[in-house]
Design a protein around this motif. Structure first.
Motif, mmCIF file in Angstrom:
data_model
loop_
_atom_site.group_PDB
_atom_site.id
_atom_site.type_symbol
_atom_site.label_atom_id
_atom_site.label_comp_id
_atom_site.label_asym_id
_atom_site.label_seq_id
_atom_site.Cartn_x
_atom_site.Cartn_y
_atom_site.Cartn_z
ATOM 1 N N ASP A 1 0.839 -1.135 0.248
ATOM 2 C CA ASP A 1 0.186 -0.045 -0.157
ATOM 3 C C ASP A 1 0.722 1.430 -0.029
ATOM 4 O O ASP A 1 1.383 1.913 1.000
ATOM 5 N N THR A 2 1.329 1.509 -1.134
ATOM 6 C CA THR A 2 2.156 2.691 -1.395
ATOM 7 C C THR A 2 2.247 3.368 -2.670
ATOM 8 O O THR A 2 1.679 2.597 -3.740
ATOM 9 N N ALA A 3 2.573 4.430 -2.926
ATOM 10 C CA ALA A 3 2.973 4.953 -4.139
ATOM 11 C C ALA A 3 4.631 5.249 -4.469
ATOM 12 O O ALA A 3 4.769 5.974 -5.376
ATOM 13 N N THR B 1 -3.214 2.123 -4.076
ATOM 14 C CA THR B 1 -2.751 3.271 -3.950
ATOM 15 C C THR B 1 -4.112 4.260 -3.555
ATOM 16 O O THR B 1 -5.163 3.673 -3.537
ATOM 17 N N ASN B 2 -3.860 5.624 -3.379
ATOM 18 C CA ASN B 2 -4.922 6.340 -2.874
ATOM 19 C C ASN B 2 -4.206 7.837 -3.136
ATOM 20 O O ASN B 2 -3.170 8.095 -3.222
ATOM 21 N N SER C 1 -4.479 -0.864 -7.820
ATOM 22 C CA SER C 1 -5.433 -0.259 -7.630
ATOM 23 C C SER C 1 -5.307 1.048 -7.744
ATOM 24 O O SER C 1 -4.598 1.798 -7.065
ATOM 25 N N ALA C 2 -6.141 1.750 -8.613
ATOM 26 C CA ALA C 2 -5.998 3.207 -8.793
ATOM 27 C C ALA C 2 -7.280 3.889 -8.463
ATOM 28 O O ALA C 2 -8.455 3.623 -9.039
ATOM 29 N N VAL D 1 -7.014 -1.623 -11.644
ATOM 30 C CA VAL D 1 -8.248 -2.081 -10.938
ATOM 31 C C VAL D 1 -8.583 -0.591 -10.387
ATOM 32 O O VAL D 1 -8.050 0.159 -9.743
ATOM 33 N N VAL D 2 -10.074 -0.434 -10.730
ATOM 34 C CA VAL D 2 -10.683 0.937 -10.430
ATOM 35 C C VAL D 2 -10.936 0.971 -8.986
ATOM 36 O O VAL D 2 -11.823 0.121 -8.540
ATOM 37 N N LYS D 3 -10.595 1.786 -8.039
ATOM 38 C CA LYS D 3 -10.795 1.730 -6.661
ATOM 39 C C LYS D 3 -11.792 2.856 -6.561
ATOM 40 O O LYS D 3 -12.024 4.166 -6.803
#
Length: 218
Positions: free
Chosen positions: A6-8, A27-28, A59-60, A85-87
């Protein structure tokens, strides 16, 4: 259980990949901002870079909260790379959008899930993943692992195909507990993944082996 990071941060992604256990990335917007990835074009290019580093689901997250906006952003993100994958947030228009994406062959990750009811709705809409936020649930005085266990039971009983992606992981022990509770995927910071390597008896045993190996070479 699959391991996502879980990171960018590209260096952290590379380190987890080099470890040989990385299955994907989440990501977020907050993680993107932390890496000073600013502006639409920069964000999209950053996603492409991550997709080229990791052969797994990435995940984007969409920024819109209305149906039309979510669909527009989601289509643009999905077109970047087959692994995207669209978040989508767990809101009414988010569920509607997940159903639309499902019907149009676009993978989704329903994020900000804090209850079994929300997880049921996400699965009914056809979400590829559902992301319960374990750490934040614990912070509120509830037990995040119990929620993973409950969702896992419901999905098994009902034959639902959505994967449980445990998120908001704080420690290595969280990862172990999620595996025991039935999570299909765990996404966590690199520090939590690396914590699984550590045990004091391993350090003691290794020191003894090194010491004895020196004796053998003398």
């Amino acid at each position: 259980m699959q391991f996502f990071i879980d990171t960018a941060n590209l260096s952290e992604i590379q380190e987890a990949f080099d470890l040989g256990i990385l299955d994907g990335v989440t990501t977020n917007p907050s993680l993107m901002a932390r890496e000073k990835v600013v502006g639409k074009e920069a964000v999209l290019n950053h996603y492409i870079t991550i997709c080229n580093m990791v052969d797994g689901d990435i995940s984007a997250e969409v920024l819109s909260t209305d149906f039309d906006g979510i669909i527009e952003e989601g289509k643009e993100l999905a077109a970047l790379h087959p692994n995207i994958v669209v978040k989508v947030p767990m809101i009414k228009d988010g569920i509607k959008a997940i159903k639309w994406f499902t019907n149009n062959g676009i993978k989704t990750n329903c994020t900000l899930v804090f209850s079994a009811g929300q997880a049921i709705l996400a699965a009914k809409a056809g979400a590829t993943y559902v992301s319960p936020f374990i750490g934040r649930i614990d912070d509120s005085g509830w037990d995040g692992i119990d929620l993973i266990r409950q969702i896992s039971h419901i999905y098994t009983v009902q034959g639902m195909q959505t994967k449980i992606l445990a998120a908001s992981i704080r420690t290595g022990n969280h990862i172990i507990a999620c595996a025991e509770a039935g999570a299909h995927v765990c996404t966590s910071p690199l520090s939590s993944i690396l914590a699984l390597l550590k045990h004091p008896l391993t350090d003691i045993g290794l020191a003894k082996f090194v010491e004895d190996a020196k004796k053998m070479s003398n």
